[in-house]
Design an enzyme around this catalytic site. Structure first.
Site, PDB file in Angstrom:
ATOM      1  N   ARG A 145       0.836  -1.196   0.000  1.00 26.26           N
ATOM      2  CA  ARG A 145       0.000   0.000   0.000  1.00 26.26           C
ATOM      3  C   ARG A 145       0.868   1.243   0.000  1.00 26.26           C
ATOM      4  O   ARG A 145       2.059   1.183   0.311  1.00 26.26           O
ATOM      5  CB  ARG A 145      -0.947   0.010   1.210  1.00 26.26           C
ATOM      6  CG  ARG A 145      -0.232  -0.063   2.526  1.00 26.26           C
ATOM      7  CD  ARG A 145      -1.198  -0.313   3.673  1.00 26.26           C
ATOM      8  NE  ARG A 145      -2.216   0.736   3.756  1.00 26.26           N
ATOM      9  CZ  ARG A 145      -3.222   0.713   4.625  1.00 26.26           C
ATOM     10  NH1 ARG A 145      -3.344  -0.294   5.467  1.00 26.26           N
ATOM     11  NH2 ARG A 145      -4.090   1.702   4.657  1.00 26.26           N
ATOM     12  N   ASN A 163      10.872   0.237   3.664  1.00 29.29           N
ATOM     13  CA  ASN A 163       9.845   1.262   3.515  1.00 29.29           C
ATOM     14  C   ASN A 163       8.827   1.272   4.650  1.00 29.29           C
ATOM     15  O   ASN A 163       8.184   2.293   4.904  1.00 29.29           O
ATOM     16  CB  ASN A 163       9.122   1.043   2.174  1.00 29.29           C
ATOM     17  CG  ASN A 163       7.842   1.850   2.072  1.00 29.29           C
ATOM     18  OD1 ASN A 163       7.850   3.049   1.846  1.00 29.29           O
ATOM     19  ND2 ASN A 163       6.707   1.172   2.253  1.00 29.29           N
ATOM     20  N   ILE A 185       5.175   3.592  10.542  1.00 26.51           N
ATOM     21  CA  ILE A 185       3.917   3.965  11.169  1.00 26.51           C
ATOM     22  C   ILE A 185       4.061   5.343  11.801  1.00 26.51           C
ATOM     23  O   ILE A 185       5.177   5.850  11.956  1.00 26.51           O
ATOM     24  CB  ILE A 185       3.478   2.958  12.254  1.00 26.51           C
ATOM     25  CG1 ILE A 185       4.528   2.896  13.388  1.00 26.51           C
ATOM     26  CG2 ILE A 185       3.231   1.575  11.655  1.00 26.51           C
ATOM     27  CD1 ILE A 185       4.072   2.085  14.599  1.00 26.51           C
ATOM     28  N   GLN A 241       9.413  18.021  12.977  1.00 24.07           N
ATOM     29  CA  GLN A 241       8.007  18.345  12.772  1.00 24.07           C
ATOM     30  C   GLN A 241       7.294  18.359  14.113  1.00 24.07           C
ATOM     31  O   GLN A 241       7.454  17.433  14.922  1.00 24.07           O
ATOM     32  CB  GLN A 241       7.334  17.324  11.842  1.00 24.07           C
ATOM     33  CG  GLN A 241       5.853  17.542  11.599  1.00 24.07           C
ATOM     34  CD  GLN A 241       5.563  18.896  10.960  1.00 24.07           C
ATOM     35  OE1 GLN A 241       6.296  19.344  10.098  1.00 24.07           O
ATOM     36  NE2 GLN A 241       4.520  19.553  11.399  1.00 24.07           N
ATOM     37  N   GLN A 252       5.819  15.215  16.361  1.00 25.35           N
ATOM     38  CA  GLN A 252       6.361  13.970  15.811  1.00 25.35           C
ATOM     39  C   GLN A 252       7.761  13.679  16.346  1.00 25.35           C
ATOM     40  O   GLN A 252       8.651  13.285  15.597  1.00 25.35           O
ATOM     41  CB  GLN A 252       6.404  14.028  14.275  1.00 25.35           C
ATOM     42  CG  GLN A 252       5.056  13.859  13.604  1.00 25.35           C
ATOM     43  CD  GLN A 252       5.197  13.547  12.125  1.00 25.35           C
ATOM     44  OE1 GLN A 252       6.106  14.012  11.442  1.00 25.35           O
ATOM     45  NE2 GLN A 252       4.284  12.736  11.605  1.00 25.35           N
ATOM     46  N   TYR A 300       8.531   9.991  15.450  1.00 25.55           N
ATOM     47  CA  TYR A 300       8.703   9.768  14.011  1.00 25.55           C
ATOM     48  C   TYR A 300       9.971  10.461  13.502  1.00 25.55           C
ATOM     49  O   TYR A 300      10.764   9.869  12.764  1.00 25.55           O
ATOM     50  CB  TYR A 300       7.472  10.296  13.272  1.00 25.55           C
ATOM     51  CG  TYR A 300       7.460  10.046  11.789  1.00 25.55           C
ATOM     52  CD1 TYR A 300       7.025   8.825  11.278  1.00 25.55           C
ATOM     53  CD2 TYR A 300       7.864  11.034  10.892  1.00 25.55           C
ATOM     54  CE1 TYR A 300       7.001   8.592   9.909  1.00 25.55           C
ATOM     55  CE2 TYR A 300       7.839  10.815   9.529  1.00 25.55           C
ATOM     56  CZ  TYR A 300       7.407   9.592   9.037  1.00 25.55           C
ATOM     57  OH  TYR A 300       7.382   9.380   7.680  1.00 25.55           O
ATOM     58  N   PRO A 305      11.406  11.362   1.345  1.00 26.26           N
ATOM     59  CA  PRO A 305      10.267  12.009   0.688  1.00 26.26           C
ATOM     60  C   PRO A 305       9.786  13.226   1.472  1.00 26.26           C
ATOM     61  O   PRO A 305       9.873  13.275   2.701  1.00 26.26           O
ATOM     62  CB  PRO A 305       9.173  10.922   0.694  1.00 26.26           C
ATOM     63  CG  PRO A 305       9.889   9.635   0.980  1.00 26.26           C
ATOM     64  CD  PRO A 305      11.058  10.024   1.832  1.00 26.26           C
ATOM     65  N   GLY A 306       9.274  14.193   0.741  1.00 26.95           N
ATOM     66  CA  GLY A 306       8.525  15.271   1.343  1.00 26.95           C
ATOM     67  C   GLY A 306       7.066  14.875   1.425  1.00 26.95           C
ATOM     68  O   GLY A 306       6.726  13.697   1.593  1.00 26.95           O
TER      69      GLY A 306
END
Length: 240
Positions: A12, A82, A85, A141, A144, A147, A177-178
């Site tokens: 996904r 990849n 969560i 961020q 986060q 994360y 990635p942005g």
């Protein structure tokens, strides 16, 4: 014989597109997933890509999963870490569980999966490992800390493992990635999303294909002189 490429969290989102584009490029692609059996079944039937269910935050599960893949498909030459969560929240409200789950899944999985394939790559003197980091691991961020810490750790992990693998024909790189147009980002309120896009110099969200094309370049035979690098794919939002 085509090289075996394994994508974690590959049924996904960004992982799905990476897996599909690897297959289309001629790799013998396999996708790992963690929990959504129905989504994995639909993905498998639609793409023809074999799927293997195991928890990438659990070392023993990774070891068993890799053994099954190599028994059924062949030795893993390309690994795309990849799986990830989110458990967002400000630190003063964050539970230790939310901290640990994100660290174990997002960063711990890079160790677990890489450790389970690295010896075979060294024996064959070839390997490609691509770890999916994040703009938020580079710039931070709000809400986060878990994360951002995990993704920042991925960038350090990438550089250190690249040094270990370089003389053995193994390259290790990261893609950061942005903001990418995924289900999670599309669920953001329109007014908030508009503000996010306004901070991206190219004026749009990224697509999963933008990320996949970067991964395809880094796993290719032609990229053998690139290792320990982070490819930022963020539309110019953060230049690092």
């Amino acid at each position: 014989m085509p090289k075996v490429a394994l994508v974690t969290g590959g049924t996904r989102g960004i992982g799905e597109v990476i897996a599909i584009e690897l297959k289309e490029a001629g790799y013998l692609t396999v996708a790992n997933y963690g929990g959504n059996d129905e989504r994995a079944r639909e993905f498998r039937e639609r793409t023809g890509i074999p799927t293997y269910k195991f928890d990438v935050s659990d070392f023993d599960a990774c070891k068993s999963g890799i053994e099954a893949i190599e028994r059924d498909i062949g030795p893993v030459s390309i690994l795309v870490n990849n799986a990830g969560i989110t458990r967002d929240g400000t630190l003063h409200k964050m539970s230790q569980k939310s901290w640990q789950e994100v660290l174990d899944t997002n960063l711990g999985s890079c160790f677990n999966m890489s450790r389970c394939v690295i010896e075979g790559m060294r024996e064959r003197r070839f390997g490609r490992i691509v770890n999916i980091g994040s703009l938020n691991g580079q710039a931070g961020q709000y809400g986060q800390v878990n994360y951002a810490a995990a993704k920042s750790g991925i960038h350090g992990f990438t550089k250190a493992l690249a040094l270990e693998g370089a003389s053995m024909g193994i390259t290790v790189n990261a893609v950061a990635p942005g903001y990418v147009e995924t289900d999670m980002v599309r669920a953001v309120p329109a007014a908030v999303l508009e503000k996010i896009v306004a901070r991206i110099p190219v004026g749009r969200l990224g697509s999963a294909h933008d990320i996949a094309r970067g991964v395809l370049f880094l796993v290719s035979d032609e990229s053998g002189f690139i290792t320990g690098s982070t490819l930022s794919i963020n539309g110019g939002q953060h230049m690092y």
